[in-house]
Write a protein that holds these residues in place. Structure first.
Motif, PDB file in Angstrom:
ATOM      1  N   ALA A  11       0.835  -1.207   0.000  1.00  0.00           N
ATOM      2  CA  ALA A  11       0.000   0.000   0.000  1.00  0.00           C
ATOM      3  C   ALA A  11       0.870   1.258   0.000  1.00  0.00           C
ATOM      4  O   ALA A  11       0.576   2.221  -0.710  1.00  0.00           O
ATOM      5  N   LEU A  12       1.957   1.239   0.785  1.00  0.00           N
ATOM      6  CA  LEU A  12       2.856   2.402   0.812  1.00  0.00           C
ATOM      7  C   LEU A  12       3.482   2.638  -0.555  1.00  0.00           C
ATOM      8  O   LEU A  12       3.540   3.768  -1.044  1.00  0.00           O
ATOM      9  N   ARG A  13       3.956   1.577  -1.169  1.00  0.00           N
ATOM     10  CA  ARG A  13       4.659   1.699  -2.447  1.00  0.00           C
ATOM     11  C   ARG A  13       3.688   1.989  -3.601  1.00  0.00           C
ATOM     12  O   ARG A  13       3.959   2.844  -4.430  1.00  0.00           O
ATOM     13  N   GLU A  14       2.590   1.274  -3.660  1.00  0.00           N
ATOM     14  CA  GLU A  14       1.702   1.351  -4.818  1.00  0.00           C
ATOM     15  C   GLU A  14       0.627   2.431  -4.694  1.00  0.00           C
ATOM     16  O   GLU A  14       0.309   3.100  -5.674  1.00  0.00           O
ATOM     17  N   ASP A  15       0.069   2.587  -3.507  1.00  0.00           N
ATOM     18  CA  ASP A  15      -1.059   3.506  -3.343  1.00  0.00           C
ATOM     19  C   ASP A  15      -0.649   4.878  -2.823  1.00  0.00           C
ATOM     20  O   ASP A  15      -1.336   5.867  -3.073  1.00  0.00           O
ATOM     21  N   CYS A  16       0.449   4.932  -2.071  1.00  0.00           N
ATOM     22  CA  CYS A  16       0.913   6.212  -1.517  1.00  0.00           C
ATOM     23  C   CYS A  16       2.132   6.752  -2.256  1.00  0.00           C
ATOM     24  O   CYS A  16       2.608   7.845  -1.948  1.00  0.00           O
ATOM     25  N   ALA A  17       2.662   5.987  -3.206  1.00  0.00           N
ATOM     26  CA  ALA A  17       3.834   6.367  -4.007  1.00  0.00           C
ATOM     27  C   ALA A  17       5.058   6.678  -3.132  1.00  0.00           C
ATOM     28  O   ALA A  17       5.861   7.536  -3.454  1.00  0.00           O
ATOM     29  N   LEU A  18       5.198   5.951  -2.022  1.00  0.00           N
ATOM     30  CA  LEU A  18       6.352   6.099  -1.129  1.00  0.00           C
ATOM     31  C   LEU A  18       7.238   4.867  -1.321  1.00  0.00           C
ATOM     32  O   LEU A  18       7.098   3.859  -0.629  1.00  0.00           O
ATOM     33  N   THR A  19       8.140   4.975  -2.261  1.00  0.00           N
ATOM     34  CA  THR A  19       8.937   3.812  -2.666  1.00  0.00           C
ATOM     35  C   THR A  19      10.254   3.671  -1.905  1.00  0.00           C
ATOM     36  O   THR A  19      11.063   2.805  -2.227  1.00  0.00           O
ATOM     37  N   GLY A  20      10.471   4.485  -0.900  1.00  0.00           N
ATOM     38  CA  GLY A  20      11.680   4.337  -0.082  1.00  0.00           C
ATOM     39  C   GLY A  20      11.652   3.089   0.773  1.00  0.00           C
ATOM     40  O   GLY A  20      12.686   2.572   1.175  1.00  0.00           O
ATOM     41  N   THR A  21      10.465   2.593   1.058  1.00  0.00           N
ATOM     42  CA  THR A  21      10.319   1.339   1.799  1.00  0.00           C
ATOM     43  C   THR A  21      10.521   0.209   0.800  1.00  0.00           C
ATOM     44  O   THR A  21       9.808   0.122  -0.189  1.00  0.00           O
ATOM     45  N   HIS A  22      11.503  -0.640   1.073  1.00  0.00           N
ATOM     46  CA  HIS A  22      11.884  -1.662   0.098  1.00  0.00           C
ATOM     47  C   HIS A  22      11.268  -3.022   0.407  1.00  0.00           C
ATOM     48  O   HIS A  22      11.102  -3.385   1.565  1.00  0.00           O
ATOM     49  N   ALA A  23      10.971  -3.760  -0.645  1.00  0.00           N
ATOM     50  CA  ALA A  23      10.506  -5.142  -0.527  1.00  0.00           C
ATOM     51  C   ALA A  23      11.715  -6.043  -0.640  1.00  0.00           C
ATOM     52  O   ALA A  23      12.400  -6.044  -1.655  1.00  0.00           O
ATOM     53  N   GLY A  24      11.987  -6.785   0.414  1.00  0.00           N
ATOM     54  CA  GLY A  24      13.139  -7.699   0.413  1.00  0.00           C
ATOM     55  C   GLY A  24      12.651  -9.132   0.415  1.00  0.00           C
ATOM     56  O   GLY A  24      12.157  -9.642  -0.583  1.00  0.00           O
ATOM     57  N   CYS A  25      12.728  -9.754   1.570  1.00  0.00           N
ATOM     58  CA  CYS A  25      12.366 -11.171   1.684  1.00  0.00           C
ATOM     59  C   CYS A  25      10.859 -11.397   1.692  1.00  0.00           C
ATOM     60  O   CYS A  25      10.391 -12.471   1.361  1.00  0.00           O
ATOM     61  N   GLU A  26      10.095 -10.395   2.090  1.00  0.00           N
ATOM     62  CA  GLU A  26       8.643 -10.453   2.248  1.00  0.00           C
ATOM     63  C   GLU A  26       8.205 -11.544   3.223  1.00  0.00           C
ATOM     64  O   GLU A  26       7.104 -12.068   3.156  1.00  0.00           O
ATOM     65  N   HIS A  27       9.106 -11.871   4.173  1.00  0.00           N
ATOM     66  CA  HIS A  27       8.804 -12.820   5.246  1.00  0.00           C
ATOM     67  C   HIS A  27       9.128 -12.234   6.614  1.00  0.00           C
ATOM     68  O   HIS A  27       9.128 -12.950   7.608  1.00  0.00           O
ATOM     69  N   GLY A  28       9.484 -10.951   6.667  1.00  0.00           N
ATOM     70  CA  GLY A  28       9.774 -10.303   7.940  1.00  0.00           C
ATOM     71  C   GLY A  28      11.149 -10.582   8.505  1.00  0.00           C
ATOM     72  O   GLY A  28      11.409 -10.313   9.673  1.00  0.00           O
ATOM     73  N   VAL A  29      12.053 -11.087   7.681  1.00  0.00           N
ATOM     74  CA  VAL A  29      13.372 -11.488   8.169  1.00  0.00           C
ATOM     75  C   VAL A  29      14.442 -10.432   7.912  1.00  0.00           C
ATOM     76  O   VAL A  29      15.285 -10.182   8.765  1.00  0.00           O
ATOM     77  N   CYS A  30      14.409  -9.773   6.768  1.00  0.00           N
ATOM     78  CA  CYS A  30      15.543  -8.946   6.345  1.00  0.00           C
ATOM     79  C   CYS A  30      15.519  -7.516   6.875  1.00  0.00           C
ATOM     80  O   CYS A  30      16.562  -6.882   6.995  1.00  0.00           O
TER      81      CYS A  30
END
Length: 198
Positions: free
Chosen positions: A25-44
């Motif tokens: 939602a932050l990246r796609e709907d709020c256009a705040l792309t500073g938050t990065h998608a890494g492992c998408e499992h809460g580990v990285c």
């Protein structure tokens, strides 16, 4: 489903599917792309944001669950457009980033630490960032950056009415031969990294 997200002090009303993560939602709907998608499992830790000033993994939280929280992303900690926070500046100065992928999560984690503990020990810093993975720096420069920012933030809170004592000894060009020490310039505390600690 409509959700009101308060991100970096701004209200965002977004229409999301109930299964959409806060990260997306932050990246796609709020256009705040500073938050990065890494492992998408809460580990990285690459997706770390602050919820009410506490670091969280935005990939593990649904956007609908964030309703009512104050969310802060990396875009929200700078004092103004085109400016860096003291911590961001310290990361640049100490080379606390290389590829930059982990940097937003590391900066936000450090930001939260310094907000709750303005004088963290090295062990406190290591503990705070232990949930964030960096594959480039070896963590040394990241720890230095947080130490430097802590030092600067503490210094910023000193009273302006009390002048700082100069710590530099200036050279006396005309020092006599029997007093050779008078001709030597000694480094000031602020010329050494982190207040004179080598």
């Amino acid at each position: 489903m409509n959700v009101e997200l308060r991100v970096n002090g701004t209200e965002h009303v977004v229409d999301v599917e109930p299964r959409k993560t806060l990260l997306d939602a932050l990246r796609e709907d709020c256009a705040l792309t500073g938050t990065h998608a890494g492992c998408e499992h809460g580990v990285c830790g690459a997706c770390t944001v602050l919820a009410n000033d506490a670091p969280i993994r935005s990939c593990l939280l649904f956007a609908v669950q964030a309703d009512g929280y104050q969310i802060t992303t990396i875009e929200g900690i700078a004092p103004g457009p085109g400016e860096l926070s003291i911590l961001q500046d310290a990361f640049c100065e100490t080379h606390g980033m290389q590829c930059g992928f982990c940097t937003p999560g590391m900066v936000l984690t450090g930001h939260a630490l310094l907000k709750r503990n303005p004088n963290p020990s090295r062990a406190d810093i290591v503990d705070a960032i232990s949930g964030n993975i960096c594959r480039c720096t070896g963590y040394g420069q990241i720890i230095e950056a947080i130490e430097l920012a802590a030092e600067r933030l503490r210094g910023r809170n000193l009273s302006d009415s009390v002048p700082a004592e100069p710590t530099m000894l200036h050279a006396d060009i005309g020092a006599p031969e029997d007093e050779p020490e008078r001709g030597i310039i000694k480094a000031a505390e602020y010329d050494l990294p982190h207040g004179g600690k080598p």
